[in-house]
Motif scaffolding. Structure first.
Motif, short mmCIF file in Angstrom:
data_model
loop_
_atom_site.label_atom_id
_atom_site.label_comp_id
_atom_site.label_asym_id
_atom_site.label_seq_id
_atom_site.Cartn_x
_atom_site.Cartn_y
_atom_site.Cartn_z
N MET A 1 0.84 -1.19 0.00
CA MET A 1 0.00 0.00 0.00
C MET A 1 0.87 1.24 0.00
O MET A 1 1.87 1.30 0.70
CB MET A 1 -0.89 0.02 1.24
N ARG A 2 0.47 2.21 -0.81
CA ARG A 2 1.06 3.55 -0.76
C ARG A 2 -0.04 4.50 -0.32
O ARG A 2 -1.13 4.50 -0.89
CB ARG A 2 1.60 3.98 -2.12
N VAL A 3 0.26 5.31 0.69
CA VAL A 3 -0.72 6.24 1.24
C VAL A 3 -0.15 7.64 1.16
O VAL A 3 0.94 7.92 1.66
CB VAL A 3 -1.04 5.90 2.72
N TYR B 1 2.29 12.64 -9.49
CA TYR B 1 2.89 13.97 -9.33
C TYR B 1 3.01 14.32 -7.84
O TYR B 1 4.07 14.76 -7.37
CB TYR B 1 2.09 15.02 -10.06
N LEU B 2 1.93 14.13 -7.09
CA LEU B 2 1.95 14.44 -5.66
C LEU B 2 2.89 13.50 -4.90
O LEU B 2 3.53 13.90 -3.94
CB LEU B 2 0.54 14.36 -5.08
N TRP B 3 2.97 12.26 -5.34
CA TRP B 3 3.83 11.27 -4.65
C TRP B 3 5.31 11.64 -4.83
O TRP B 3 6.09 11.53 -3.91
CB TRP B 3 3.56 9.88 -5.20
N ASN B 4 5.66 12.06 -6.03
CA ASN B 4 7.07 12.34 -6.31
C ASN B 4 7.41 13.78 -5.99
O ASN B 4 8.50 14.17 -5.83
CB ASN B 4 7.39 12.05 -7.78
N ASP C 1 2.63 5.77 12.45
CA ASP C 1 2.63 4.57 13.30
C ASP C 1 2.23 3.33 12.50
O ASP C 1 2.85 2.28 12.62
CB ASP C 1 1.67 4.74 14.48
N PHE C 2 1.19 3.47 11.69
CA PHE C 2 0.73 2.36 10.84
C PHE C 2 1.85 1.94 9.88
O PHE C 2 2.11 0.75 9.68
CB PHE C 2 -0.52 2.80 10.07
N ASN C 3 2.54 2.93 9.33
CA ASN C 3 3.66 2.67 8.42
C ASN C 3 4.78 1.92 9.15
O ASN C 3 5.32 0.94 8.63
CB ASN C 3 4.16 3.99 7.85
N GLN C 4 5.14 2.37 10.35
CA GLN C 4 6.23 1.73 11.10
C GLN C 4 5.89 0.29 11.47
O GLN C 4 6.74 -0.59 11.41
CB GLN C 4 6.56 2.54 12.35
N LEU D 1 5.18 -3.45 3.95
CA LEU D 1 4.05 -3.41 3.02
C LEU D 1 3.46 -2.01 2.83
O LEU D 1 2.72 -1.79 1.88
CB LEU D 1 2.93 -4.33 3.50
N VAL D 2 3.77 -1.08 3.71
CA VAL D 2 3.11 0.23 3.68
C VAL D 2 4.15 1.34 3.55
O VAL D 2 5.17 1.33 4.23
CB VAL D 2 2.28 0.46 4.96
N GLU D 3 3.86 2.28 2.66
CA GLU D 3 4.68 3.47 2.51
C GLU D 3 3.75 4.67 2.60
O GLU D 3 2.74 4.73 1.91
CB GLU D 3 5.41 3.44 1.17
N VAL D 4 4.09 5.62 3.46
CA VAL D 4 3.27 6.82 3.66
C VAL D 4 4.12 8.04 3.32
O VAL D 4 5.27 8.14 3.73
CB VAL D 4 2.78 6.92 5.12
N LYS D 5 3.52 8.96 2.56
CA LYS D 5 4.17 10.23 2.25
C LYS D 5 3.21 11.37 2.56
O LYS D 5 1.99 11.23 2.42
CB LYS D 5 4.58 10.31 0.78
N VAL D 6 3.79 12.50 2.94
CA VAL D 6 3.02 13.71 3.22
C VAL D 6 3.32 14.70 2.10
O VAL D 6 4.47 15.03 1.83
CB VAL D 6 3.39 14.31 4.59
#
Length: 186
Positions: free
Chosen positions: A77-79, A183-186, A113-116, A121-126
């Motif tokens: 998952m990417r969030v 675009y927002l992810w990169n 926290d969910f990412n850690q 399996l999970v990657e979170v970006k702001v």
């Protein structure tokens, strides 16, 4: 009449597109979309989420069950969420005055926290930029994709009264929304 943010189509245009190209079909809600797409869960390669805050996904029982099912099946998952100051400005006019909200800072902490806990399996970006829609996409192992997006409706504090659309990967509308996410992810 609501105005979409994709080429400024109005709802009558969407009806015409559905009849002409069969690319857009409204879903009652996001849970129904996920339940339908997860019937063949072993065909899912990854899922992408894009929210202003997305804290509901870590607090609502039905959504938590979906996330746990994705994790149990080793689906990546990417969030993508919005930075707090931009999110606060962007959502000021969409809040229900009688609802209690998680702060944007707390939402980011929850996602971190969910990412850690699930870093394999999970990657979170702001993102410093606000997304123009709430977005979830299934990427299938066979190369196909499907996404659902919710248009943020200004002045409407009721999430379930927003306008949901489902797109297949063979539509240029799908490509436009995917490009926005990338675009927002990169």
């Amino acid at each position: 009449e609501r105005i979409t943010l994709i080429h400024m189509l109005n709802t009558s245009d969407i009806k015409d597109i559905k009849e002409d190209y069969s690319i857009i079909s409204p879903y009652e809600n996001i849970i129904k979309y996920f339940n339908e797409n997860m019937q063949n869960i072993h065909q899912i390669e990854s899922v992408e989420f894009c929210f202003i805050a997305g804290s509901r996904w870590l607090m609502d029982d039905e959504r938590i069950e979906i996330m746990q099912n994705l994790l149990n099946n080793r689906i990546k998952m990417r969030v993508l969420i919005c930075q707090p100051d931009v999110a606060a400005y962007f959502t000021e006019h969409m809040k229900n005055p009688n609802k209690i909200y998680v702060s944007f800072d707390n939402s980011i902490s929850m996602w971190n926290d969910f990412n850690q806990k699930n870093s394999d399996l999970v990657e979170v970006k702001v993102s410093p930029l606000p997304p123009m829609r709430n977005y979830c996409s299934f990427n299938m192992k066979n190369g196909g994709s499907s996404l659902i997006f919710t248009l943020y409706t200004y002045g409407n504090p009721y999430f379930n009264k927003n306008f949901f659309n489902h797109l297949r990967s063979d539509s240029h509308y799908f490509a436009a929304i995917k490009n926005e996410f990338d675009y927002l992810w990169n």
